[in-house]
Enzyme design. Structure first.
Site, short mmCIF file in Angstrom:
data_model
loop_
_atom_site.label_atom_id
_atom_site.label_comp_id
_atom_site.label_asym_id
_atom_site.label_seq_id
_atom_site.Cartn_x
_atom_site.Cartn_y
_atom_site.Cartn_z
N GLN A 118 8.24 -0.43 -15.35
CA GLN A 118 8.38 0.92 -16.08
C GLN A 118 8.74 0.66 -17.46
O GLN A 118 9.45 -0.09 -17.82
CB GLN A 118 8.58 1.83 -15.35
CG GLN A 118 8.35 2.38 -14.09
CD GLN A 118 8.83 3.21 -13.32
OE1 GLN A 118 9.95 3.26 -13.34
NE2 GLN A 118 8.26 4.00 -12.62
N ARG A 170 16.12 6.21 -18.63
CA ARG A 170 16.16 5.47 -17.31
C ARG A 170 14.87 5.51 -16.74
O ARG A 170 14.07 6.63 -16.69
CB ARG A 170 17.18 6.12 -16.17
CG ARG A 170 17.01 5.08 -14.92
CD ARG A 170 17.90 6.03 -13.75
NE ARG A 170 17.27 7.32 -13.44
CZ ARG A 170 16.20 7.22 -12.78
NH1 ARG A 170 15.47 6.23 -12.26
NH2 ARG A 170 15.69 8.67 -12.31
N VAL A 171 14.26 4.40 -16.16
CA VAL A 171 13.04 4.10 -15.40
C VAL A 171 13.69 3.51 -14.25
O VAL A 171 14.49 2.81 -14.19
CB VAL A 171 12.13 3.36 -16.05
CG1 VAL A 171 11.25 4.14 -17.19
CG2 VAL A 171 12.49 1.95 -16.64
N SER A 172 12.86 3.54 -13.13
CA SER A 172 13.37 3.11 -11.71
C SER A 172 13.14 1.65 -11.61
O SER A 172 13.64 0.90 -10.78
CB SER A 172 12.52 3.64 -10.61
OG SER A 172 12.77 5.18 -10.67
N THR A 173 11.80 1.04 -12.31
CA THR A 173 11.83 -0.42 -11.93
C THR A 173 11.56 -1.25 -13.44
O THR A 173 11.31 -0.45 -14.52
CB THR A 173 10.51 -0.60 -11.10
OG1 THR A 173 9.34 -0.39 -11.91
CG2 THR A 173 10.63 0.10 -9.83
#
Length: 188
Positions: A13, A7-10
């Site tokens: 990324q 998982r990445v936040s945005t």
């Protein structure tokens, strides 16, 4: 079977490093997500947990990829255990949900992840404040230029008969609410 979760936040990324690490550690399938860890409702995480069979392992590169909040972390680990599966973090090798000591380590790491989230929020707020101090403006660009705003205010005072807000709004291709807000700002 080992199932990975990256998982990445945005959207800006990249998941590449996490994918390489998870696949090198033996993850047969990796669920990928671009969503904030602060959001507890992440569809790919739910799919990964739903795909777990007894004896499987859910693996992440670091606990903060799984959850940013202690309560969220403990809820996710409860769901993993309910499926009869285990959990493993590559960055925190002591975390193994099959031992009793893991509960203590996971709680401490969850608190650390929450603390780090608070630090990120502080750094982001400080960056925004610094940008504002340097004259950066946030939000939508104004619909009207300062020259148009001055012209509108002049028209409302000087023209006879006095034009309605709606008529002025049409002539500048904006809403009446935009004109109304301009008048309110001018009064203040």
């Amino acid at each position: 079977m080992i199932l990975g979760y990256a998982r990445v936040s945005t959207g800006g990324q990249d998941l590449a490093q996490q994918l390489v690490a998870l696949e090198a550690a033996g993850a047969g399938k990796v669920y990928r997500e671009k969503a904030s860890g602060a959001n507890a409702d992440r569809s790919q995480l739910r799919r990964a947990i739903g795909a777990l069979d007894p004896g499987d392992v859910l693996m992440v590169t670091a606990i903060d990829r799984l959850a940013r909040d202690t309560r969220d972390l403990l809820n996710i680990l409860h769901d993993v255990r309910s499926a009869g599966a285990g959990f493993r973090s590559l960055a925190e090798p002591l975390v193994d949900t099959t031992s009793e000591l893991a509960d203590v380590v996971i709680a401490v790491l969850g608190i650390a992840a929450k603390w780090e989230r608070g630090r990120i929020i502080e750094r982001t707020a400080a960056g925004r404040a610094q940008a504002r101090a340097q004259g950066v403006r946030f939000g939508r660009k104004p619909t009207l230029t300062p020259i148009q705003e001055a012209e509108i205010l002049r028209r409302l005072v000087d023209e006879n008969p006095r034009p309605t807000q709606r008529a002025i709004a049409r002539s500048y291709n904006v809403s009446q609410a935009t004109i109304s807000r301009l008048i309110e700002r001018a009064k203040a």
